[in-house]
Each structure stands twice: as structure tokens, then as C-alpha cells.
Enzyme design. Structure first.
Site, short mmCIF file in Angstrom:
data_model
loop_
_atom_site.label_atom_id
_atom_site.label_comp_id
_atom_site.label_asym_id
_atom_site.label_seq_id
_atom_site.Cartn_x
_atom_site.Cartn_y
_atom_site.Cartn_z
N GLN A 187 -9.26 2.13 1.89
CA GLN A 187 -8.25 2.83 2.70
C GLN A 187 -8.93 3.76 3.70
OE1 GLN A 187 -5.13 1.78 2.30
NE2 GLN A 187 -5.84 0.57 0.55
N TYR B 132 -6.05 -0.71 -6.96
CA TYR B 132 -5.47 -1.96 -6.43
C TYR B 132 -4.84 -1.80 -5.05
CZ TYR B 132 -1.06 -0.94 -9.15
OH TYR B 132 0.08 -0.42 -9.71
N GLU B 133 -4.52 -2.95 -4.46
CA GLU B 133 -4.08 -3.00 -3.05
C GLU B 133 -5.11 -2.40 -2.12
OE1 GLU B 133 -1.84 -4.92 -2.45
OE2 GLU B 133 -0.91 -5.02 -4.42
N GLY B 134 -6.38 -2.63 -2.40
CA GLY B 134 -7.45 -2.03 -1.59
C GLY B 134 -7.83 -0.70 -2.19
N ARG C 29 0.83 -1.22 0.00
CA ARG C 29 0.00 0.00 0.00
C ARG C 29 0.86 1.26 0.00
NH1 ARG C 29 -5.27 -1.90 3.72
NH2 ARG C 29 -6.16 -3.03 1.96
#
Lengths: 536, 536
Positions: B416, B409-411, B288
Site C-alpha cells: 500500500q 491481505y489485499e496487498g 482494499r
């Protein structure tokens, strides 16, 4: 259905926000049934014929071979349907086959076209510009020769402004026009970024071309406008104008963006010598409003897609629309679309009313604010789709790619901001804007701070140095768009008494109008604040 | 040069804003000369080797044939150079060949990689996640087996989380793991959106795969993490994992996004049974922060391109950089990049300091705020290029397309914001955030209103209902990013006494910090405001 014309939202914006029926005295034959029939007819064409070609057109693109451009599969049939429906001439002069309806209604029709297929929509949009230029600046014989075919859609039109060495600065263009014995001119030069400059959908293409007559004064006062048909009027022979290249673009792949070479092509002066810019502004103003609409339209398409995805897609147990953050994004999209739509329609109603100062004031706002909404909303649409938003198969990506051109062409949004300041605000010392400020001020409540901010910002723009004003022009346009968009929504809510629309307005007030004081700070940043060493 | 590593700006953000030298007691061998040598070395690699492949990689893309993915031309040589330079292991454990340097320094190195070539940068970024997961959760023999090869770059790593039926909700994943007699597990299932899941640049690919052991509890408490090497450790034979598809994406074309099929593949449990999510979070947190950096990095590349275009491109007589509006765009780009960079570096410095609460608090902000900056700044880059921005040949379009994945991406950035609220703020009742608020409050001046707004917003988030808080979470993250970014810039200006940086900070204050009160209004919009009939 990939797209459904949002008739109720369109009617709300047109009738309740933009006061469409104030036009009734000017259009006495027009009644509500006709309005509905037209919107629904356009909606059907957009839904059934144009929308299904949007993604396939994006993938297929257009191709150039031996100077001929081939449109994407299905576009010929779609264009025939558009033509046969009489959609091109909705607002055009009945003397030449037009229907003489309000431009506001024609704009609403174009909304559905742009939403369904932005690449396609550019073709009638450019033709519309050519029609208006010839209606307003053409000689009687030129009107006879061109208008009927353009209005029927048999022929299409283009605007040829930009040259390789000169983006937005038309004063330096070098395409030359040499007078011929028969009264025509031989046009020679190269034009770039010509939308639908060459294609196989219409029988002829009428190019409106800015060029400089030999011995004309330098700069923008030496520019004339010419009509250059692809096939010559006299004998139908091929004119010396050719597409010599297509741009490879981020989006609107099905719309050919041509480099056009004029090699002594036969052209006919339209309007007076050296007064080409004035004539071109006629086209540009219509085109600017249409481009603003285009931004709102692609946003609407993105909204519909995102809404339906959010109502179908499950994350574990829940639908993603049950996440407050997804709802926030959808509300933002919907609120900005509705405000942008109201601004565009209101601009057209002002034009139809002959309220030129309001039309002039709102045109750059409609163009820039509407297209910024297009970029922002299509980005939110991608975000709601998550990973599928970045994958082309998902469809949201295309809206995002397509939307990005709109803040650029027909004068970048920066140029719109300069126009709003330099021509519009300074032009009437803020009077037209003052009426909107007064209306907002009378509302009070959620408009209290925004109206104060807009008032102070307007005063600043009128009194600051030119450089300081230009440093704040984009923020000023954003502030004006936010406040006027909110005002139009408030007008609509006031008329319509609809709790859903009231909810959308309240959200707009809390998230968009609330920004006004900080917009004012941006307006006043000053040119001195924009000087970094590395800019030198 | 298409990209120049901005060493002075990086050092300002690292040393003056993010207080890099507070790490000196922990890294006694590190001195300024080493820092400079590393940044310059990375810069050279990025400038000379990676940046020249950015556009060609975008055009060539990657291809899949018989389960094998071929990278774009030149990527093998570039990866070899990256590997041989020892860049992969900069912050890794010296016991396995790493250099044991601060993660903040490794992050700065990755900045130059991402700026030069975002598609390429994803490969070492994913490997980094695998290294950290194995360092922290692997057994001794697993460390011996994998770390050295990963740290040297001979092997690369991947993260396998998402399945077709479950985007961000890992609780419902169905990939299964069946215990085998030899202590391994047979892994079967399908994973999507696997970045660099298959390629020909490294000798082996170490997949870290979330799966459910037979008979494990339902939901997220029944998920374990497995190591699945492309080539088996025992005999080097091909494991039963295959790439069965590549996504066609809007951007990062040179980075293969794979659908991976596991068909009884040999996998080894890493960490405890059913504790896979905790191990995966180790990777995710590192990833992240790196994705946030990636957003800032692509923004930097877009800024450099736009700046050089604006200094070359003439509109008629003047360079376009002489237009106040172009300068305003460049200032906005530069100010947000610098703030975003400072946030990312400060997050890494917190990690290096063992200041876990600050690291945890800043990680979602770095990810979401940094990637939003990426999208906004690359869009401004397109705008400054005008028509050339929309044309692929211009290069600005690629940054815009590439940047759009980072908020997803990555959440997603929405996730977040939920993390910032649910895990971080509620986790310590706002204490870590309180320190930033206090610091801002002490500054007074341009921070007076922003610190009040952040304080009130934090109180609101801590006391509102969960749904109301979630409705405001994205605006809260934006506000926190804007204020903390400003604080870090202010720290840097205070230390560095540089009038240019002061000017940039003042611009940031006038245009970004000024927005704080309206952000507060957005935070407090409430879940009840987000209910339209058409959402049902």
C-alpha cells in the site's frame, strides 16, 4: 537451524553496552573464556534441545487429568538436559550447589532459553524466583531443606499471588492460613494464573503462596508468604494442593497455566508474619527482569526467522529482502532488540554490582519496554512473512501469540509505569534517572533533543499532580526506555568501533530517538484530557 | 449485548467528517430517515444475528471433506438473514436488483458486519468485489447471467490471484487458460489463500480467476481475468474446480482460506484478453477499502469489549476504568478508531462523488492505516483485560488474532505504501495530497507542525531517488494517515460543535498529530541506512 544463539550480539550488549567487566572485582574467577564457554554451552542447549520442541509443544499443549498435568512430548528429556547441565543454579549460592556467577550471565543464558522455547523457559524462570526468595527470606532450616533441590533443578518453584477476585490488587486476597500445633499453617484458598503450577517434569513443586493469617490486619499489611510443597517434607506424602483447571490461552501453549486449589494444605511461613509482600517483591523483581528479557528473546527468535525468510523468499525475480520496506522492518526489529537486550543486561549488571537504585529504576523499564519490543517485533515478523505469517505452519504466528502475554504478567506494563513513577522516580526524586539524563546531555548531537525531553518529562512527573503524572506514566516509561536504550547502544558503539553497530545505532537514532519530543507531549497530556462521557 | 452498532459515532464520521450529504445531488431519494433506518437495520442484524456467532465460529472453525467445506454452525441461518435483508446489493446497480445507494453507506453497513463477525463479513466483502468487477468489466450477457444472483446473495464471489510460487507478484503466475471451441477457456492451475473459496452457504460460487492464455506475453501484460462458476452456467453441472486444502490460521477461523485446484475448469474471459490486471484492480480497490474498514471494525469491537470490561472489573476497591492509564488506552483506541473510520468513509464518499484522484489517494491510506489501527487497538484491548485478555475465554484475544490478517491481505501494508508513493503521489505529482496539506496548513494551531511535516515529506518523496523514497514510504503513509485522519476529525468537530468530540480530537492532536516531526525523520531515513552486513 530454527534458532541460533546470537553470541556476538549478546556479547556486544553484555560487555560493550552493559559494562559486564565492571563486575570483575566481584567475580575474580570469571574470565572471557568462561563467559564464552557458558554462552556457547547455553546456546547449544537452546538450539539443539529446546528450539526443536517449540512448535511441537505449541501444537501438543499440556493436559490435565485427575489433578495431574502432563507436559508436551519431549519436554521431560529437555528438562533433564537443562537440569543436568547445571543451568538452573548458575547465579545461585555455592553453599547450596549454585555456581555463584553474576546474574547478568544467568540472564543471558535465560535469553537463549526463552528465544528457543518461551513455554519451557517459564519453568526455570519461576524456579529462579523461588530460589531467590528462599535465599533472601528463608530461615536456615528452610534453606537447607529447599535450596539444593531447587538449585539442582530436581524440584521446581512457583509463585502464587493472583486470586479470582483480585488481579493486580494483592491487598484483597482471601487465601487463609491457620496456625497448626506443629508450627505449620493450614492453607486454604484458590489461586489462578499459576505458571507451571502443576506438571510432571520435576520431582517436587515448591509453591510460594501469599495468604492471610487468621486475625491478620486487613489489606496488604496482613499478607504473609508461605512455602507449600507439593509433596510434604516430613513424609513425602501428597499435600492438599491440586491443580483444578488449565487456562486455554492465545499462546505459550506448552506452559501450563493452572488454577490451584489449596484445601488445608501444609504450609510454612517464610520471612516474618504479615511481611509477605516484601518477600514476594524479591521474586517479582527477578521475575520482572526475566519477563522483560523474555520479550526481547521472543523478538530475537522472530527476527531470525523473518531474516531467513526474507533471504529465501522470492517475489518474482527478487528476494524480498531487497525491498527497502522489508529492510526497514528488519532494521527496526534488530535495533529494538539490541536496545532492549542492553537494558535487560544492564539491569542485571546493576543488580550484580549492588547498585540498587539503578537496578530498581531499570527493572520496570526492562520489563515493560522489553515486552513491548516483543509484541512489536513479533508483529513485524508476521508482516515480513506475508500470508505465511498468518498461517500457523509458517511459525511466525506462534511468536506473535506467545509474545502477547509478556506485557501482562508479573504486573502489567501499566503497573510497571506506575512503579517507575511512584516508587522509583518519587523514591529518589529523580536522582538515578538524572544520571542517565546527564550522560545523554553530554553526548549532544542526536541525544540533544531526547535528553532535553527526558529532563523536562522527569521534572513534569516529579511536580505534576499524582493523577496527571499517572496519565503520562506509560509514555514516560516509553521515553525513558527509548533514551536509555539508545544511551546503552551508544556506549557499546563507543567501545566497540564496529561500523555495523554504528549503522544500527544511527538507524535507532533516526527512528526511535527522534520520537522523544512527541513522547514528551504524550507525557504531559494530563488526567483531565482522559475524561469522556462514556467512561462514566 | 456483545456488540452495539455505534450509530452516533458512525453518523458523526459519515456526515460531519466525511461530508456524506455532499452526495445529495447524486442521490436525491436519500434522506436522513433512510440513512438512519439503514444503519439501524444493519446494526440490528449485526448485534442480534452475527455477533453471537463470533466466538462460537472461532471455536468451531470450518471443515473440509471430499472437496466440500462446511461452515461453522449458525452461519447458514445468519447468511440467509443477510441475504434476505437485501444487504449484499445496497450499492449495486438497480438494473440487476441492487438498491443503487452510495458505496459510503454500504461501507458503513459493512462496518457493523465486520465488527460483529469478521469471518462472516469476508463472504459478502468478496462477493461485493465480484459484483463490481462484473459491473465494470463484464459483457452484457455476463451481467445478465451473474449480477442478479450475486446482488441477491444467492451466489457468492471470490478473488483468485495468489499462487504458491508468487505472493504479491502477479506477473509470474502460471495458471493457464486454453481456448475452447465454444468460446470458453479451460483453466488449469492452483490458487492459494482463497477466502471463502468453497463453502455451503450459497447456491453457487463465482470465482474470478487470473490466468494466462496460451501464447500470451510474459509478465503482467499477459494476464487475463476469467469467470469460473462452481456450477456451470450451461447445465448446472459441477465445474472442475475443487478446494484441496484449508489453511490453519492464527485467526478468522470461521472463514475458510482455501487452496483451489483448477483442472481444465470451464472459464469465461471477462474484459479484454491480457487486460486482467486492470479488471482485478477494480476488485482490489474495493476490497482494499473494505479491508481498511475491517481493521477499524474489529478495533471498534475490541474497544466496546474493553470499555465494558473496564467499567465492570474491580481491582480491590476501584473500577479499573478509574486508573488514568486504562483511560489513556481507551482514549487512544477511541481516537484512532474514529480517525480511521473517517478516512474509510471519506474514501467511499470520494468514490461516490466521482472524485477519483482523492479516492485513489485515500484507498491505500484507508487500507494500511485502518488495518494498523486494527492491530494496535485490539492489542490495547487485550492489555486492558490483563490476564483475561490472554485467555481465550475472555474474548479479547480473538479480536487480536483476527485483526492480524488485515495488514497482510489485499496487498500488504508495505505494498500500500509503495502504491501511495509510486502510483498516487508520482501519478499526480502530489496534487491531490497538496489539497489536504493546504487545508491542514490553513487550520494552523495543532496542525502547523504536522502540515509542515507532511509538506516537506511529500516534497521529499517526489524528489528523492526511488530507493530512498521506498525506504520512507511506510512512514510517509503513516504520517499522511495521521494528518488526514486528524483533518477529518477537525472537520467533524467544526461541524458538530460537540464538546465530547472536541475532547477526543484534542487528545488525538496531543498524542498522534504531535508525532508528525518524528515521522518526517523516519520518512527521510534513506535506503543507504538500511544496509546491514547480515542482510546480504
Amino acid at each position: 537451524m530454527p534458532y541460533t544463539a546470537p553470541i556476538a550480539d549478546m556479547r556486544f550488549a553484555l560487555e560493550a553496552c552493559a559494562d559486564f567487566w565492571s563486575l570483575r572485582p566481584r567475580y575474580q574467577d570469571l574470565d572471557e573464556d568462561t563467559l564464552i564457554a557458558i554462552l556457547e554451552g547455553a546456546g547449544s542447549l537452546a538450539e539443539e534441545t529446546l528450539a526443536p520442541l517449540n512448535r511441537s509443544g505449541d501444537r501438543a499443549g499440556v493436559s490435565l487429568k485427575d489433578g495431574n498435568v502432563t507436559a508436551a512430548p519431549g519436554f521431560q528429556e529437555a528438562y533433564n538436559a537443562f537440569k543436568q547441565g547445571g543451568w538452573q543454579g548458575l547465579a545461585a549460592d555455592p553453599a547450596y550447589g549454585g555456581q555463584g556467577l553474576p546474574r547478568a550471565l544467568a540472564l543471558a543464558v535465560m535469553e537463549t532459553v526463552h528465544s528457543a522455547n518461551m513455554s519451557f523457559g517459564l519453568l526455570p524462570m519461576l524456579t529462579l524466583g523461588a530460589i531467590e526468595a528462599i535465599e533472601q527470606h528463608g530461615a536456615a532450616d528452610q534453606k537447607l531443606l529447599y535450596l539444593e533441590k531447587l538449585i539442582s533443578g530436581e524440584w521446581s518453584g512457583t509463585m502464587n499471588l493472583t486470586e479470582p477476585q483480585a488481579g493486580s490488587d494483592l491487598g484483597v486476597l482471601t487465601t487463609k492460613a491457620v496456625p497448626q500445633a506443629d508450627g505449620s499453617y493450614a492453607i486454604t484458598g484458590q489461586k489462578i494464573f499459576i505458571t507451571w503450577g502443576e506438571h510432571d517434569l520435576a520431582d517436587n513443586i515448591i509453591h510460594l503462596v501469599l495468604a492471610r493469617i487468621e486475625s491478620a490486619p486487613a489489606g496488604s499489611k496482613g499478607i504473609s508468604l508461605f512455602i507449600v510443597p507439593k509433596f510434604r517434607d516430613e513424609d513425602g506424602s501428597r499435600n492438599a494442593v491440586r491443580c483444578i483447571g488449565l487456562e486455554e490461552k492465545m499462546g505459550i501453549h506448552a506452559s501450563p497455566t493452572c488454577t490451584m486449589a489449596y484445601d488445608g494444605a501444609t504450609g510454612w511461613l517464610i520471612g516474618a508474619e504479615n511481611r509477605g509482600l516484601a518477600a514476594m517483591f524479591t521474586m517479582m523483581n527477578a521475575a520482572r527482569l526475566n519477563v522483560g528479557m523474555e520479550g526481547v528473546s521472543v523478538a530475537e527468535a522472530a527476527y531470525q526467522k523473518a531474516l531467513s525468510y526474507a533471504k529465501e523468499r522470492r517475489q518474482g525475480g527478487a528476494l524480498i529482502i531487497d525491498h527497502p520496506d522489508v529492510r526497514r522492518m528488519l532494521m527496526t526489529m534488530k535495533a529494538k532488540i539490541q536496545a532492549g537486550r542492553a537494558i535487560c543486561y544492564a539491569t542485571a549488571v546493576a543488580a550484580d554490582s549492588g547498585n540498587k537504585r539503578v537496578e530498581d529504576l531499570l527493572t520496570p523499564i526492562a520489563k515493560a519496554w522489553g515486552t513491548d519490543v516483543g509484541v512489536e517485533v513479533t508483529s513485524l515478523g508476521v508482516q515480513i512473512h506475508g500470508g505465511m505469517g498468518f498461517v500457523e505452519e509458517g511459525g511466525a504466528a506462534q511468536f506473535y501469540r506467545d509474545a502477547r502475554i509478556a506485557p501482562i504478567y508479573e504486573g502489567t506494563n501499566g503497573i510497571q509505569a506506575i512503579d517507575l513513577y511512584g516508587r522509583k522516580l518519587l523514591g529518589d526524586r529523580g536522582e538515578a534517572m538524572g544520571h542517565f539524563i546527564d550522560e545523554a546531555h553530554k553526548h549532544g548531537g542526536v541525544f540533544a533533543k531526547p535528553s532535553d525531553a527526558l529532563k523536562e518529562a522527569t521534572h513534569y512527573m516529579l511536580t505534576a499532580s499524582r493523577d496527571d503524572a499517572l496519565a503520562g506514566a506509560t509514555a514516560y516509561l516509553a521515553l525513558a526506555g527509548e533514551v536509555i536504550g539508545g544511551l546503552l547502544l551508544a556506549r557499546g558503539v563507543h567501545r566497540a568501533h564496529d561500523p555495523e553497530r554504528k549503522k544500527l545505532f544511527d538507524f535507532y537514532a533516526a527512528t526511535v530517538l527522534a520520537r522523544a519530543p512527541s513522547r514528551l507531549a504524550e507525557v504531559k497530556v494530563g488526567a483531565g484530557a482522559l475524561k469522556l462521557g462514556e467512561f462514566a
